[in-house]
Design a protein around this motif. Structure first.
Motif, PDB file in Angstrom:
ATOM      1  N   ASN A   3       0.575  -0.943  -0.015  1.00  0.00           N
ATOM      2  CA  ASN A   3       0.101   0.028   0.132  1.00  0.00           C
ATOM      3  C   ASN A   3       0.558   1.121  -0.089  1.00  0.00           C
ATOM      4  OD1 ASN A   3      -1.861   2.255   0.661  1.00  0.00           O
ATOM      5  ND2 ASN A   3      -2.627   0.757   1.993  1.00  0.00           N
ATOM      6  N   VAL A   4       1.013   2.096  -1.134  1.00  0.00           N
ATOM      7  CA  VAL A   4       1.822   3.033  -1.145  1.00  0.00           C
ATOM      8  C   VAL A   4       0.537   4.151  -1.293  1.00  0.00           C
ATOM      9  CG1 VAL A   4       3.865   4.188  -2.715  1.00  0.00           C
ATOM     10  CG2 VAL A   4       3.990   1.690  -2.528  1.00  0.00           C
ATOM     11  N   SER A   5       0.699   5.565  -0.631  1.00  0.00           N
ATOM     12  CA  SER A   5      -0.219   6.304  -0.664  1.00  0.00           C
ATOM     13  C   SER A   5      -1.677   5.997  -0.648  1.00  0.00           C
ATOM     14  CB  SER A   5      -0.041   7.353  -1.621  1.00  0.00           C
ATOM     15  OG  SER A   5       1.405   7.544  -1.197  1.00  0.00           O
ATOM     16  N   HIS A   7      -2.660   3.135  -2.572  1.00  0.00           N
ATOM     17  CA  HIS A   7      -3.144   2.774  -3.615  1.00  0.00           C
ATOM     18  C   HIS A   7      -2.564   0.856  -3.616  1.00  0.00           C
ATOM     19  CE1 HIS A   7      -3.908   6.069  -6.632  1.00  0.00           C
ATOM     20  NE2 HIS A   7      -2.431   6.524  -5.561  1.00  0.00           N
ATOM     21  N   SER A  31       8.767  -3.663  -0.094  1.00  0.00           N
ATOM     22  CA  SER A  31       8.400  -2.132   0.208  1.00  0.00           C
ATOM     23  C   SER A  31       9.006  -2.357   1.482  1.00  0.00           C
ATOM     24  CB  SER A  31       6.345  -2.193   0.863  1.00  0.00           C
ATOM     25  OG  SER A  31       6.673  -3.228   1.840  1.00  0.00           O
ATOM     26  N   HIS A  34       7.791   4.299   5.560  1.00  0.00           N
ATOM     27  CA  HIS A  34       7.776   5.411   5.081  1.00  0.00           C
ATOM     28  C   HIS A  34       6.697   6.287   6.028  1.00  0.00           C
ATOM     29  CE1 HIS A  34       7.627   9.436   2.426  1.00  0.00           C
ATOM     30  NE2 HIS A  34       8.627   8.727   2.472  1.00  0.00           N
ATOM     31  N   LYS A  37       3.743   8.106   3.373  1.00  0.00           N
ATOM     32  CA  LYS A  37       3.146   7.382   1.959  1.00  0.00           C
ATOM     33  C   LYS A  37       2.723   5.428   3.028  1.00  0.00           C
ATOM     34  CE  LYS A  37       6.365   8.202  -1.163  1.00  0.00           C
ATOM     35  NZ  LYS A  37       6.982   7.530  -2.737  1.00  0.00           N
ATOM     36  N   GLU A  39       4.303   3.334   3.012  1.00  0.00           N
ATOM     37  CA  GLU A  39       4.720   2.338   2.753  1.00  0.00           C
ATOM     38  C   GLU A  39       5.274   2.783   1.344  1.00  0.00           C
ATOM     39  OE1 GLU A  39       4.331  -2.266   2.973  1.00  0.00           O
ATOM     40  OE2 GLU A  39       2.660  -1.691   1.990  1.00  0.00           O
ATOM     41  N   CYS A  40       6.748   2.885   0.759  1.00  0.00           N
ATOM     42  CA  CYS A  40       7.552   3.047  -0.577  1.00  0.00           C
ATOM     43  C   CYS A  40       8.141   1.380  -1.484  1.00  0.00           C
ATOM     44  CB  CYS A  40       8.503   4.126  -0.061  1.00  0.00           C
ATOM     45  SG  CYS A  40      10.123   4.177   0.766  1.00  0.00           S
ATOM     46  N   PHE A  72       2.050   7.192  -8.456  1.00  0.00           N
ATOM     47  CA  PHE A  72       2.818   7.057  -6.957  1.00  0.00           C
ATOM     48  C   PHE A  72       3.286   5.933  -6.844  1.00  0.00           C
ATOM     49  CE2 PHE A  72      -0.512   4.441  -9.329  1.00  0.00           C
ATOM     50  CZ  PHE A  72      -0.813   3.487  -8.846  1.00  0.00           C
ATOM     51  N   ASP A  76      11.374   4.706  -4.341  1.00  0.00           N
ATOM     52  CA  ASP A  76      11.829   5.799  -3.986  1.00  0.00           C
ATOM     53  C   ASP A  76      13.658   5.431  -3.843  1.00  0.00           C
ATOM     54  OD1 ASP A  76      10.049   6.888  -0.789  1.00  0.00           O
ATOM     55  OD2 ASP A  76       9.250   6.525  -2.390  1.00  0.00           O
TER      56      ASP A  76
END
Length: 132
Positions: A3-5, A7, A31, A34, A37, A39-40, A72, A76
């Motif tokens: 799950n990033v931001s 998404h 991942s 973060h 976010k 997770e990144c 998204f 990173d």
């Protein structure tokens, strides 16, 4: 899935996008936490035979992911990984990659790795912008 931001996305989707670049032989994505976010993406890239790993390649890869998947999904961290930690049967050991991503040298049992020295190599190749 990660799950990033907000998404939900598959690491396989990002890996396929990265591996489609002509300068990339192999890619693995994990991942890491973060603060904003949730997770990144932390990506490990093995350049093609005789290929280069430099700032230009990193920029191209980030742009490619951004254009093919979305902003998204932009990684990173993209780390040079001349070799990936694999079992003798060739499976990538993602738990080891997650430990490298968070800079936790307690990777646990390495006896199933085909090449145990790859773990130290990955920790030594951590980029400066990957600091936790």
């Amino acid at each position: 899935m990660l799950n990033v931001s907000g998404h939900l996305m598959s690491t396989a989707e990002v890996e396929a996008c990265l591996a489609s670049h002509p300068g990339v032989s192999e890619a693995a994505v994990v991942s890491r936490p973060h603060p904003v976010k949730g997770e990144c993406l932390y990506c490990f890239i093995t350049p093609s035979q005789g290929g280069r790993f430099d700032a230009e390649l990193v920029k191209e890869l980030k742009t490619q992911v951004r254009e093919k998947i979305g902003p998204f999904a932009m990684p990173d961290v993209i780390q040079h990984a001349p070799r990936l930690p694999k079992t003798r049967s060739g499976k990538i050991m993602r738990r080891v990659l997650r430990k490298v991503a968070v800079n936790d040298r307690d990777v646990g049992d390495k006896s199933t790795l085909a090449e145990e020295d790859v773990v130290d190599e990955l920790f030594n190749n951590r980029p400066e912008n990957a600091a936790n």
